[in-house]
Design an enzyme around this catalytic site. Structure first.
Site, PDB file in Angstrom:
ATOM      1  N   THR A  27       0.852  -1.126  -0.190  1.00 43.52           N
ATOM      2  CA  THR A  27       0.103  -0.161  -0.199  1.00 43.52           C
ATOM      3  C   THR A  27       0.940   1.070   0.004  1.00 43.52           C
ATOM      4  OG1 THR A  27      -0.243   0.259   2.517  1.00 43.52           O
ATOM      5  CG2 THR A  27      -1.673  -1.266   1.405  1.00 43.52           C
ATOM      6  N   SER A  79       6.719  -0.341   7.288  1.00 42.84           N
ATOM      7  CA  SER A  79       6.210  -0.099   5.945  1.00 42.84           C
ATOM      8  C   SER A  79       4.782   0.827   6.066  1.00 42.84           C
ATOM      9  CB  SER A  79       5.656  -1.271   5.086  1.00 42.84           C
ATOM     10  OG  SER A  79       4.584  -2.091   5.796  1.00 42.84           O
ATOM     11  N   HIS A  80       4.515   1.389   4.975  1.00 42.29           N
ATOM     12  CA  HIS A  80       3.229   2.220   5.172  1.00 42.29           C
ATOM     13  C   HIS A  80       2.048   1.494   5.714  1.00 42.29           C
ATOM     14  CE1 HIS A  80      -0.640   3.850   3.239  1.00 42.29           C
ATOM     15  NE2 HIS A  80      -0.187   4.907   3.686  1.00 42.29           N
ATOM     16  N   ALA A  81       1.756   0.409   5.087  1.00 42.49           N
ATOM     17  CA  ALA A  81       0.596  -0.497   5.572  1.00 42.49           C
ATOM     18  C   ALA A  81       0.458  -0.828   6.986  1.00 42.49           C
ATOM     19  CB  ALA A  81       0.667  -2.002   4.891  1.00 42.49           C
TER      20      ALA A  81
END
Length: 830
Positions: A762, A785-787
């Protein structure tokens, strides 16, 4: 006249031979060439006449060696020799043929070189050997192969003061490996240059960017070196110390690069140079054209220096897909790959995080990095920055990024000439180097701090579970959440206005803009959206590329997000408050369990620093990763318009399928590149459909461990079974629901409240789906991470880095996601 000093000869003297002419030219233009003279080609003609020799003779070489000098010829040559010996302990004698280095044929290495010549007898003998080499079998064979029909014995001889070099080498002003005009390559080793020219040593290699002077180094074995002896040249073994360090300092490399650029500018074409360094002074020993350019151009039509070659495939390369969604367009790749490599290399050494990037390159449109294990950071590395990391980031953004973004805004509103577009394009490429230097300069200290706190947490907790640790860092406002909150506030405005509410409830997302334009309230609402997008709309539909629209270009994306808030009834402030309260409860409970008051105080100090810096991961993406690409796109569309007007491409957005050198060349010399663009567009779409490997090469277990520290899981978990998939526990909690596999933004409308989101990765664009998702599962990505970050902010379970979820799960499968233990269980198949 049979001999002439470099400094007195005419630069165009055809009697000097190619090597002689080059040295004369360099001397005339003030470049650092050792003194010397040229024995002109008419001397050989005279010598052959005096000895009644004919070049058609089968034994011509032997006859020249046996021949004698007339008194007149001998007197003139030895007189020049002794004058030069007054200034130098010995001389070098080199052949200089008129047919050497002709366009399309390089005779480098086909003739003779003799070093450390001290006596008159040696000198005259070596002159004859140089003359004889003109008729040697290997040269004749080479001439025939190159269709060189020169028949006259046009052989000059260069006699040059010998530099007893501490270091010597060869420079190519155009990278001979990658054919990249933007780089020069230096091969260097200790002692006289004969060791390198003859291939007797493995030299140090330096690749230098001719604009930024960024240096890439590869150390060579430098097994031996050659030096002047009492007679001739002696070969010596290098010491262990000599082998273990580079033979040139960065300052010397840059000095050589500057001299090379001057030489290249003097000739107007790429050159290769032999140099020596003695007593800290650089000397040019010879220069000649690189004569295989046309052949190289054809061979390298689709190759660029930042692409993985067949030779590279023997190394271990990690797909950086958890950071940059691939594939990326040709133009963006030619800008971002050098920038990422520059920033990573520089900052991994400044802030060691357990690995060092050796190289960053492109393979089938995807970015890969080659990393080696680094040393773990010093206990106090970066500690002085820890209390001010967020403030430091914003200071860098204010002084480095925002002024350049203002420049890009102006460039995006300018009607460019080819010259102004080229200048701006080159400045943009240069800024990307600066941008990614600062990017990692911002991110790495924050990673060091978080890692430090995590080690303390695990030491206290006595386990390696990390989900709760990172949940203690949630509930901190960042630019993504700030954007979401403003979109939610727009939805509140809609819900309080019956007319707007009716439009948002009864209109498809792609028709919202036209529908709103039909009423005064709708027009005002769109004006407010436009103002919002001028500040928050600098993000692309495809993160990390230039190829897709930005939110600022098209209000559809913001309107679709607002509509989603209207439909799902999500209350941002209430949910954010819950996240903050959960964080505070988790932290207070953890802190109370620390019995040692000194340890509790130390942990709290590091925790407060880490919480203060928790906005960095998202805010740097907002201001750097997303905004730079979005602002660059706006300017580059103007370049695309100019190229389309000049017939280079058909549409301005065909620009994304040209490489940076294509763009620069086309601005200077417009020719149609549409066929190339179309072929690359087709290849790009093929790369989109194919699954890129998580890594290349045959890594060891240690290398895989390093890779997982950098990008998360790179191989599928060996515990996986038919109905169980394991990944990284990124956000705690357990949820059961139906799978919805979403592959890109075009499929967002397929996602419904209560689905479990399964995707490759994502980016901030995907955040709107988190409001509706019961859980998140990704193929790639790790705990940072972004997710992972957004899942924790929204308080939903997440299992990341499965490597296989999008392949093994199908829409409608009912699954249970255990975000605390990184486990997915298939309850039933659709």
């Amino acid at each position: 006249m049979y001999s002439v000093l470099f400094r007195q000869a005419e630069a165009s003297s055809q009697l000097a031979g190619a090597k002689g002419m080059n040295l004369i030219k360099l001397t005339k233009h003030g470049l650092p060439v050792p003194d010397g003279f040229v024995i002109q080609t008419n001397a050989l003609t005279r010598f052959m006449e005096d000895n009644h020799l004919h070049q058609t003779s089968e034994s011509i070489e032997k006859e020249i060696i046996a021949g004698t000098f007339s008194d007149e010829l001998k007197h003139e040559l030895t007189n020049s020799f002794y004058k030069l010996r007054d200034s130098y302990r010995s001389v070098a004698v080199r052949s200089s043929s008129a047919s050497e280095d002709l366009e399309g044929a390089s005779f480098a290495g086909q003739y003779e070189t003799y070093l450390n010549i001290k006596t008159e007898e040696e000198f005259l003998a070596k002159v004859k050997e140089c003359w004889a080499s003109f008729f040697s079998g290997r040269v004749s064979s080479y001439k025939k192969k190159m269709n060189n029909q020169i028949a006259e014995p046009l052989m000059g001889v260069v006699v040059q003061g010998l530099i007893d070099s501490d270091v010597s080498g060869v420079i190519f002003s155009r990278n001979p490996v990658t054919h990249d005009d933007r780089e020069l390559l230096i091969s260097a080793s200790y002692g006289l240059g004969e060791a390198i020219v003859s291939g007797s040593v493995t030299p140090d290699t330096f690749i230098v960017n001719k604009s930024s002077f960024e240096i890439q180094k590869e150390i060579g074995a430098k097994e031996i070196y050659m030096e002047s002896a009492a007679e001739g040249i002696a070969e010596r073994d290098t010491s262990e110390d000599m082998r273990s360090r580079f033979c040139l300092t960065d300052e010397q490399v840059i000095e050589l690069a500057e001299i090379t650029k001057k030489t290249e500018n003097l000739y107007g074409y790429p050159v290769d140079i032999e140099f020596g360094i003695a007593d800290h002074h650089v000397y040019l020993l010879q220069a000649r054209p690189i004569t295989t350019i046309e052949q190289d151009k054809k061979a390298s039509e689709e190759e660029r220096s930042f692409m993985i070659t067949d030779a590279d495939m023997n190394d271990f390369w990690i797909n950086m897909e958890s950071n940059i969604e691939g594939p990326i367009s040709p133009l963006f790749s030619s800008i971002i790959v050098p920038a990422m490599e520059y920033g990573l290399k520089k900052n991994m050494r400044k802030f060691p995080i357990g690995a060092v990037a050796e190289a960053v390159k492109l393979y089938r449109g995807h970015i890969y990095s080659k990393n080696q294990g680094g040393h773990h950071p010093d206990e106090n590395c970066g500690k002085e920055l820890f209390p001010i990391l967020s403030e430091r980031m914003y200071d860098i953004i204010k002084h480095t990024y925002l002024p350049f973004y203002e420049t890009l805004d102006q460039l995006a509103q300018t009607d460019h000439t080819a010259e102004s577009a080229l200048d701006a394009f080159r400045k943009l490429k240069a800024f990307y180097l600066t941008a990614y230097d600062e990017h990692f300069n911002i991110v790495f200290p924050q990673m060091l701090l978080t890692n430090k706190l995590q080690v303390m947490y695990q030491h206290i907790q006595g386990e390696s579970e990390n989900a709760h640790f990172y949940e203690m860092l949630t509930g901190k406002m960042n630019k993504s959440l700030e954007t979401d909150r403003l979109l939610w506030l727009f939805s509140v405005e809609v819900q309080e206005n019956p007319n707007l509410l009716s439009i948002f409830k009864n209109t498809k997302p792609e028709q919202l803009q036209e529908k709103l334009k039909q009423t005064d309230e709708g027009k005002q609402f769109l004006r407010n959206i436009h103002e919002f997008l001028q500040e928050y709309g600098w993000r692309s539909v495809k993160s990390h590329d230039l190829i897709e629209q930005t939110w600022a270009e098209n209000p559809y994306y913001a309107l679709a997000n607002i509509q989603n808030y209207v439909r799902n009834g999500y209350h941002f402030d209430n949910e954010f408050q819950k996240t903050k309260e959960k964080r505070e409860a988790l932290y207070n409970e953890f802190l109370e369990n620390i019995e040692d008051p000194n340890l509790r105080k130390e942990f709290d100090r590091y925790y407060q620093w880490t919480l203060n810096a928790a906005n960095i991961m998202d805010d740097h993406h907002f201001y750097i990763d997303a905004m730079l690409d979005a602002k660059a796109r706006a300017f580059l569309l103007k370049v695309g318009e100019l190229l389309a007007e000049n017939g280079v491409i058909q549409d301005r957005e065909d620009l994304w399928f040209l490489y940076d050198d294509d763009v620069e060349n086309a601005l200077l010399h417009p020719v149609s590149l549409q066929d190339k663009a179309e072929k690359r567009r087709q290849a790009f779409h093929e790369y989109e459909l194919a699954k890129a490997p998580a890594y290349l090469g045959n890594p060891t277990k240690e290398q895989l461990k390093i890779a997982e520290e950098i990008v998360g899981a790179v191989i599928e978990d060996e515990k996986n079974t038919e109905n169980h998939i394991f990944g990284i526990a990124a956000s705690s909690g357990i949820a059961t629901g139906p799978v919805k596999v979403i592959r890109d933004a075009s499929e967002f409308s397929r996602f419904a409240s209560g689905n479990i989101l399964v995707c490759k990765m994502t980016t901030p664009l995907w955040t709107s789906l988190f409001q509706d998702a019961k859980a998140i599962i990704t193929d790639t990505g790790g705990i940072l991470s972004h997710a992972a970050i957004i899942a924790r902010e929204y308080g939903i379970p997440a299992v990341l880095g499965t490597r296989t979820a999008t392949e093994r799960l199908r829409d409608g499968d009912i699954i249970t996601v255990d975000g605390s233990n990184g486990k997915i269980t298939v309850v039933s198949r659709a």
